[in-house]
Motif scaffolding. Structure first.
Motif, PDB file in Angstrom:
ATOM      1  N   SER A  41       0.833  -1.196   0.000  1.00 47.29           N
ATOM      2  CA  SER A  41       0.000   0.000   0.000  1.00 47.29           C
ATOM      3  C   SER A  41       0.875   1.255   0.000  1.00 47.29           C
ATOM      4  O   SER A  41       2.049   1.220   0.354  1.00 47.29           O
ATOM      5  CB  SER A  41      -0.916   0.000   1.223  1.00 47.29           C
ATOM      6  N   ALA A  76      -3.435   3.837   1.242  1.00 55.33           N
ATOM      7  CA  ALA A  76      -4.129   3.472   0.003  1.00 55.33           C
ATOM      8  C   ALA A  76      -3.628   2.109  -0.454  1.00 55.33           C
ATOM      9  O   ALA A  76      -2.440   1.935  -0.739  1.00 55.33           O
ATOM     10  CB  ALA A  76      -3.882   4.524  -1.070  1.00 55.33           C
ATOM     11  N   THR A 117      -8.841   5.152  -3.131  1.00 53.61           N
ATOM     12  CA  THR A 117      -9.152   5.532  -1.761  1.00 53.61           C
ATOM     13  C   THR A 117      -9.653   6.972  -1.753  1.00 53.61           C
ATOM     14  O   THR A 117      -9.066   7.835  -2.411  1.00 53.61           O
ATOM     15  CB  THR A 117      -7.901   5.408  -0.879  1.00 53.61           C
ATOM     16  N   LYS A 123     -12.831   5.379   2.240  1.00 55.17           N
ATOM     17  CA  LYS A 123     -13.217   4.061   1.752  1.00 55.17           C
ATOM     18  C   LYS A 123     -12.291   3.657   0.623  1.00 55.17           C
ATOM     19  O   LYS A 123     -11.634   4.472   0.001  1.00 55.17           O
ATOM     20  CB  LYS A 123     -14.670   4.033   1.267  1.00 55.17           C
ATOM     21  N   THR A 124     -12.216   2.362   0.341  1.00 55.11           N
ATOM     22  CA  THR A 124     -11.419   1.859  -0.767  1.00 55.11           C
ATOM     23  C   THR A 124     -12.293   0.974  -1.632  1.00 55.11           C
ATOM     24  O   THR A 124     -13.132   0.225  -1.143  1.00 55.11           O
ATOM     25  CB  THR A 124     -10.206   1.040  -0.273  1.00 55.11           C
TER      26      THR A 124
END
Length: 252
Positions: A155, A196, A202, A246-247
């Motif tokens: 990430s 992310a 994201t 949110k992703t």
């Protein structure tokens, strides 16, 4: 829902009893001055015809002319809306696209200018400037060796540093201030960074409020404003419209 919104308005009206009819009429944004990476891969995108480039992409995607496979940032504007003095409102949503690329940037400047109308008179606002730092990690597949919590691959970490966060206006005998509260999570807490995940997008929501100027707010004023945030957050959660991080999986 109506009762909750009325309660939020009532709480904040105690902070600022003399309120003018105020509208967020438009928002413009611009990404500029990226640092790092190969500039031949930079793409600035204007998708709505407003001033500025509200999206930037970077990095070698491994496929010619595939901007959708690059990493990048985009700011999506909130719609025009009536706002209540002292109550938080949404300016828009920042999205980070994390794709496996080479030649990533290290940072980019982001500016946003909210267009406000008070009692029919437009106010020249902004720009408010942020420095967004990008720690785009190596494209390796073992999450256990990644510097940040990771699902697949490694990430990235996005850090946001704000510049000027307020702007003051004199309207008649009132001094009003536009406050940029920052990027908030689901608990309405400002965040200066977020993680992310690889091959996902994201998002974080940029929030502001417009209120009577008060260099040193009284404790009661802070209490009423916090109450307004809490009531608004509860109403948004019940309606399914959260301010959140949110992703989701990015298109490839």
């Amino acid at each position: 829902m109506r009762l909750a919104i009325f309660a939020a308005w009532a709480a904040c009206s105690i902070v600022a009893p003399a309120s003018a009819a105020t509208t967020l009429s438009s928002v413009s944004a611009d990404f500029s001055d990226p640092v790092g990476g190969n500039s031949s891969f930079y793409h600035y995108l204007d998708t709505d015809g407003r001033p500025g480039s509200e999206e930037i992409r970077w990095g070698d995607p491994g496929s010619p002319n595939r901007v959708d496979r690059q990493s990048g940032l985009r700011f999506s504007y909130a719609p025009a809306q009536a706002i209540v003095q002292g109550t938080p409102f949404t300016l828009g949503t920042l999205t980070y696209y994390n794709n496996p690329v080479l030649d990533a940037i290290n940072a980019v400047s982001f500016s946003v200018s909210p267009g406000l109308t008070v009692d029919g008179a437009p106010l020249a606002t902004g720009p408010f400037t942020f420095l967004i730092s990008v720690d785009e990690t190596p494209n390796q597949n073992n999450p256990a060796t990644c510097p940040y919590p990771s699902n697949i691959g490694c990430s990235d970490k996005i850090s946001i540093k704000t510049g000027a966060a307020t702007q003051v206006f004199q309207l008649g005998d009132q001094t009003l201030t536009l406050y940029i509260d920052g990027f908030l999570d689901a608990q309405l807490v400002p965040q200066s960074s977020f993680i992310a995940q690889e091959q996902e997008s994201t998002t974080a929501t940029l929030v502001a409020h417009f209120d009577l100027a008060s260099p040193v707010p009284e404790p009661a004023s802070w209490a009423m404003l916090v109450a307004g945030f809490g009531i608004l957050g509860g109403a948004m959660r019940r309606s399914g419209s959260r301010i959140r991080f949110k992703t989701v999986r990015s298109p490839v």
